[in-house]
Design an enzyme around this catalytic site. Structure first.
Site: not given
Ligand code: SF4
Length: 472
Positions: A13, A39, A113-114, A258, A452
């Site tokens: 977002c 988004g 956002n989150g 990214y 990640c």
């Protein structure tokens, strides 16, 4: 239906807020337009005319929703905006933001956002106490916490609510006469602050997920909202306060790898600079004799430029992206191999024919799209295809607002690099090392989250049930 999704982690977002501008909604629209890449499912703007909050939120792209007529229905000098991506099943208008509520602290709206990792737990508690929820978004929990707070002022109620949240959040609120923004104490998601000088001598304040939103409206970047900080902009001016002490910093490194646009500053650092450095370091770690360096557009471009510069191999845009692919498409009934990816990318045959190609991409998640692209380049005549990925293997899902597939869908969680190379049918495969990623984002003081890539999460692991929430 063909799989039109790229083999990528999805966009999340974008948030935007502006205070003290006679064309607040128009500027919020332009800010969201610049943040559209974060988004594309729904978007919304809430403005205040000083007495009432007006809100428009719809499914679709920013430019389609906010026609001149729609913007005319958003009067006032303050506004917040949101652009959202969500996973299938949650794509309902009720979850589109900003979300608003009228309570004993007045009317307020919020955009987020989150991912609030204890949202499910908080929601159950609130429901037991009688709160009624309209949507499945974790953001709604914040509004209920504010509404139920015993504190008398809005800022105190917000502080009270924020202290109960865990996880990742960059939040922007609008009330009748003020904008309030806040960032979680780890600082997972970015939130930049800027200002605009008006012709009448006044200063307007703006906030956005990325600074590319400031560039479009000619706002000057002031700095970041700090982790654990709340900034209130109202008739009395700007108040900055720590609502809680900052915790171990965990800025999402994936914003630099990214998500974010290369023309943005994110966490105060140029994304293009980080990506170019990722490419340079990748070239040092995984050199190969080749004729041409080709990016997978668009997000692989900066890293490919870095790789080409470091290796002295010519850079060529030999894959052309079609930007106007819709979400659904009727596949021809005669099966066409790799149809979905061909809709999005087309090779430039004369740049690839007979060449040894280094293909640079910024992520490899499931491996399915990379395989299609490698095949496409080979079918266009490439003699060799060497795949280089400008980040380490993605082995763990994100719990902080990035919509990663589950662990068993992550190819690197189940296969060695050699196994992945075979799967994607590349002649060689090289991933940027974690150490080089640290260098590329200039992380001398351990300010970033790399979970990640490492599986080491900066907060205690959350319950799996919590992830049933749509996050943003
Ligand atoms: S787990 Fe990965 S995507 Fe999620 S916040 Fe950490 S670095 Fe970002």
């Amino acid at each position: 239906m063909p799989d039109l999704t790229f083999d990528k982690l999805h966009e999340e977002c974008g948030v935007f807020a502006i205070y003290g501008h006679p064309e607040a909604a128009n500027l919020a629209y332009l800010g969201l337009y610049a943040l559209q890449h974060r988004g594309q499912e729904s978007a919304g703007i809430a403005s205040s005319d000083g007495r009432k909050i007006h809100c428009i939120r719809k499914m679709g792209h920013v430019a389609d929703i906010f026609t001149p007529d729609a913007l005319n229905q958003l009067p006032g000098e303050l506004a917040i905006g949101h652009t959202r991506y969500s996973t299938t099943g949650d794509t309902v208008i009720l979850n589109a933001q900003p979300l608003s509520v009228a309570c004993n602290k007045g009317q307020i709206a919020v955009a987020h956002n989150g991912n609030i990792t204890n949202a499910a737990e908080l929601r159950s508690e609130l429901e037991r106490e009688g709160s009624i929820f309209q949507a499945t978004s974790d953001t709604e929990v914040v509004l209920h916490l504010v509404a139920r707070s015993r504190e008398r002022t809005l800022s105190a109620a917000l502080r009270d609510a924020l202290l109960q949240l865990e996880g990742a959040f960059s939040l922007v609120f609008i009330a009748e006469d003020r904008i309030i923004v806040a960032r979680d104490p780890h600082g997972f998601r970015p939130l930049a602050m800027g200002q605009l000088e008006l012709s009448d001598g006044r200063t307007s304040y703006v906030f956005a997920s990325e600074t590319c939103a400031f560039d479009l409206i000619s706002a000057a970047y002031i700095g970041e909202v700090a982790p654990g900080e709340m900034v209130i902009v109202g008739p009395e001016g700007v108040t900055r306060e720590r609502y809680t002490p900052a915790k171990a910093p965990a800025q999402c490194v994936f914003e630099h790898v990214y998500f974010s646009r290369p023309d943005s500053l994110v966490f105060g650092r140029s994304v293009a600079q980080s990506r170019e450095m990722m490419g340079r370091l990748l070239a040092r770690e995984y050199p190969v004799e080749a004729d041409v360096v080709v990016p997978v557009p668009d997000s692989g471009v900066s890293a490919a430029i870095g790789y080409a510069a470091e290796s002295n191999i010519p850079y060529q845009q030999a894959l052309i992206r079609n930007h106007y692919v819709g979400r659904t498409f009727i596949e021809p009934s005669q099966a066409i191999r790799d149809f979905g990816v061909k809709l999005k990318l087309n090779p430039v045959r004369h740049l690839l024919e007979g060449k040894r190609v280094i293909l640079v991409d910024d992520s490899l998640v499931r491996g399915t799209t990379s395989r299609k692209i490698v095949r496409m380049v080979r079918q266009a005549g490439a003699r060799e295809v060497h795949l280089r990925i400008s980040c380490p293997p993605t082995i763990s899902p994100c719990y902080y607002g990035v919509d990663t597939p589950s662990q068993n869908e992550l190819i690197a969680a189940r296969h060695s690099v050699e196994g992945i190379r075979q799967y994607v049918e590349a002649d060689s495969l090289g991933y940027l090392s974690l150490e080089s990623l640290h260098k590329a984002v200039d992380d001398k003081n351990q300010r970033f989250c790399y979970a990640c890539y490492t599986g080491q999460y900066p907060t205690p692991l959350v319950q799996i049930e919590d992830l049933a929430y749509s996050k943003c």
